[in-house]
Design a protein around this motif. Structure first.
Motif, mmCIF file in Angstrom:
data_model
loop_
_atom_site.group_PDB
_atom_site.id
_atom_site.type_symbol
_atom_site.label_atom_id
_atom_site.label_comp_id
_atom_site.label_asym_id
_atom_site.label_seq_id
_atom_site.Cartn_x
_atom_site.Cartn_y
_atom_site.Cartn_z
ATOM 1 N N ALA A 24 6.962 24.771 96.848
ATOM 2 C CA ALA A 24 7.475 26.099 96.467
ATOM 3 C C ALA A 24 8.973 26.146 96.729
ATOM 4 O O ALA A 24 9.434 25.719 97.787
ATOM 5 N N ARG A 26 12.631 28.718 95.934
ATOM 6 C CA ARG A 26 12.991 30.108 95.640
ATOM 7 C C ARG A 26 14.474 30.228 95.371
ATOM 8 O O ARG A 26 15.289 29.496 95.941
ATOM 9 N N ASP A 27 14.822 31.152 94.491
ATOM 10 C CA ASP A 27 16.219 31.450 94.211
ATOM 11 C C ASP A 27 16.349 32.948 93.932
ATOM 12 O O ASP A 27 15.382 33.608 93.533
ATOM 13 N N SER A 208 3.254 38.066 89.188
ATOM 14 C CA SER A 208 2.915 36.674 89.412
ATOM 15 C C SER A 208 2.185 36.133 88.194
ATOM 16 O O SER A 208 1.356 36.835 87.586
ATOM 17 N N TYR A 276 5.084 31.073 88.691
ATOM 18 C CA TYR A 276 6.256 31.859 89.093
ATOM 19 C C TYR A 276 5.804 33.186 89.682
ATOM 20 O O TYR A 276 4.789 33.766 89.277
ATOM 21 N N HIS A 279 9.632 38.706 93.345
ATOM 22 C CA HIS A 279 9.427 39.526 94.539
ATOM 23 C C HIS A 279 10.688 40.349 94.798
ATOM 24 O O HIS A 279 11.818 39.852 94.627
ATOM 25 N N TYR A 288 13.983 38.211 93.984
ATOM 26 C CA TYR A 288 13.865 36.759 94.135
ATOM 27 C C TYR A 288 12.792 36.243 93.183
ATOM 28 O O TYR A 288 11.822 36.949 92.850
ATOM 29 N N THR A 290 10.258 32.848 92.789
ATOM 30 C CA THR A 290 9.684 31.685 93.460
ATOM 31 C C THR A 290 8.929 30.844 92.445
ATOM 32 O O THR A 290 8.088 31.368 91.700
ATOM 33 N N SER A 292 6.445 27.436 92.020
ATOM 34 C CA SER A 292 5.536 26.601 92.814
ATOM 35 C C SER A 292 4.714 25.729 91.880
ATOM 36 O O SER A 292 4.410 26.109 90.740
#
Length: 553
Positions: A24, A26-27, A208, A276, A279, A288, A290, A292
């Motif tokens: 995972a 994140r950006d 999600s 993806y 959040h 953000y 994320t 994975s």
């Protein structure tokens, strides 16, 4: 073995831990316009409401769950969103339900352990001292009465949990139970009603989407292109907000994953599945994203290969890692290393401290060239019960010990160390924690302590862990039989103290002669050290004068 001594439990064999395959990264979604923020909030609130209703329906269904009931739920969700959004919601519901079920079983086991301990202590006379390994009776009649009432409370809770388990019912709070409880005491939580409401709504949003291999860029619902463009498939009631064909909304923000960016780009280019999640951090006011995915499982190296280049034994403590390097023969090399961390404060601070300490440990392991790290396979589930180490015990050491075992981050260490060690090319060997601290301090603490090296019990435990991982016994060496230590059972295990009778003499046989000299006939001369020219003896320091050279005839 004496009947009064506690038998040692069997020690499990060490094993190499397999690294996890999930990844995972994140950006932050930067430079979002007010319209982007509005669209994300609307999608999150709409899908969050659908996820909440689906979870409530699934949780109350008991064991009446079939493929037909799942298809019916998904059809109803598809009509209000899309087929892929509905699939993500139902999958999230199933995962949340499975997590809640595991929590139910863990809570049942905890209540069972507490009831067993209460019954044991209530059965003992008031004031009776405990035996080794088990607590004694309660210190007063008042405490005995309070604990007897608590026993009834725990039995009632256990009956309720067992009924829920039998019927398949779970109790879940979307958004988190802790945040829900903060609503009743905002001042203690440091929140206002508006601030709490914003966090509560953000925690219940659903943004999600699962990935699909073979689809464009690995995800059709939340799509991220190789150049970082982010777009979302809008649910049917929100399709009027689309700014791109086929009911999609493209954000103005661009994503650039700096960590594992190359691996992510390879998956996107190959159209492999990537999940993806978007959040919103209400405390910081930031969005953000994320990403994975799962890597293919790689077969871990064997135990013998991990031992070949030596390893590092690591003892996990409440405030630091105590590490010691050992060669392949089990010999300690160099000085002990300690990597400190502070587990007080917020969860983010604790997590950052743990990651920093593990990074230092792994960099040191890579620098010195070892191939593996040995850790204890710790599990304190049986020792954390409040009934064993209560809050109002007479002796403060029990409370301190309970706080200590709660403070050791065993779960986080396992999860992070496995993944981080795999990235550094290091194997992780797990060993049985039985007696490592006790035997390590007994056999290694004193011998390695010097004026220039300070040893602690934790450093010695690191050596014990490493030796067990290498397959060696923890003790330094095994003593030979008494009659084999020297002739007639003399002192040969350690050097004799000054003043010991016959300390400087030769070992004698039963006939009084040296076994080394008897065969050569030199026993007399070997026994008289003063006739030889050696330092410190009379033959060297006696009077002696050289004669003058003789005259020529």
């Amino acid at each position: 073995m004496s009947e009064h001594k506690k038998a040692l439990r069997a020690v499990r064999d060490p094993f190499v831990v397999h690294d996890r395959t999930d990844v995972a990264i994140r950006d932050r979604l930067k430079d979002l316009t007010p319209q982007d923020d509005r669209v994300l909030r609307l999608i999150g609130a709409h899908m969050g409401g659908l996820a909440t209703a689906d979870l409530a329906l699934y949780s109350r269904a008991g064991f009446e769950r079939t493929s037909q009931s799942w298809a019916t739920r998904k059809q109803e969700l598809t009509a209000r969103s899309s087929s892929r959004w509905a699939g993500a919601v139902t999958k999230g519901t199933h995962d949340q339900y499975a997590l809640a079920r595991r929590g139910q079983f863990a809570y049942r086991d905890k209540l069972t352990d507490g009831i067993r301990m209460l019954m044991h202590r209530l059965s003992l006379p008031v004031g009776e001292k405990g035996a080794k390994g088990k607590p004694g009776g309660y210190r007063s009649k008042a405490q005995w009465f309070q604990k007897s009432r608590r026993l009834h409370i725990l039995r009632a809770r256990l009956a309720a949990v067992q009924e829920d388990i039998a019927t398949g019912r779970v109790h879940v709070v979307r958004g988190g139970k802790s945040l829900a409880n903060n609503r009743h005491n905002l001042a203690a939580a440091g929140l206002t009603e508006t601030g709490w409401r914003e966090r509560w709504e953000a925690a219940r949003w659903f943004l999600s989407a699962d990935g699909e291999s073979g689809k464009r860029f690995g995800n059709e619902t939340i799509r991220v292109t190789p150049d970082g463009e982010v777009s979302l498939k809008l649910p049917k009631p929100l399709e009027y907000l689309a700014n791109s064909p086929y009911g999609r909304y493209v954000l103005t923000s661009r994503i650039a994953f700096r960590y594992r960016g190359a691996e992510w780009a390879d998956r996107v280019a190959g159209n492999r599945a990537i999940a993806y999640e978007i959040h919103y951090d209400a405390a910081r006011g930031r969005w953000y994203l994320t990403a994975s995915w799962k890597r293919p499982a790689v077969r871990a190296i064997g135990l013998e290969a991990a031992r070949a280049g030596g390893l590092i034994g690591v003892d996990t403590n409440a405030d630091h890692f105590a590490a010691y390097r050992l060669d392949q023969h089990g010999n300690p090399v160099g000085d002990p290393q300690r990597f400190a961390y502070d587990l007080t404060g917020s969860a983010d601070h604790r997590d950052a401290q743990l990651r920093h300490a593990l990074s230092q440990l792994l960099r040191w392991a890579t620098r010195i060239g070892v191939t593996a790290i040995a850790v204890e396979d710790l599990d304190f589930s049986e020792g954390k019960t409040r009934e064993r180490f209560g809050r109002r015990e007479r002796f403060g050491r029990r409370k301190r010990f309970r706080q200590l075992i709660h403070g050791i981050p065993t779960g986080k260490v396992k999860a992070r160390l496995v993944n981080m060690a795999a990235e550094h090319g290091l194997a992780l060997v797990a060993v049985d924690p039985a007696y490592t601290s006790k035997w390590g301090a007994e056999h290694w603490k004193t011998p390695l302590t010097s004026k220039k090296r300070a040893m602690t019990r934790h450093d010695a435990a690191g050596i014990a862990i490493g030796r067990r991982a290498l397959g060696h016994p923890i003790r330094r060496r095994t003593k030979p039989p008494r009659t084999h230590q020297s002739d007639g059972g003399g002192h040969r295990n350690v050097q004799a103290e000054p003043g010991t009778p016959e300390r400087e003499e030769l070992r004698r046989t039963r006939h009084g002669t040296s076994p080394q000299r008897a065969a050569t006939g030199r026993a007399v001369k070997a026994g008289n050290q003063r006739v030889q020219h050696r330092s410190g003896h009379a033959a060297e320091h006696g009077f002696w004068q050289q004669d003058s050279l003789p005259l020529s005839p």
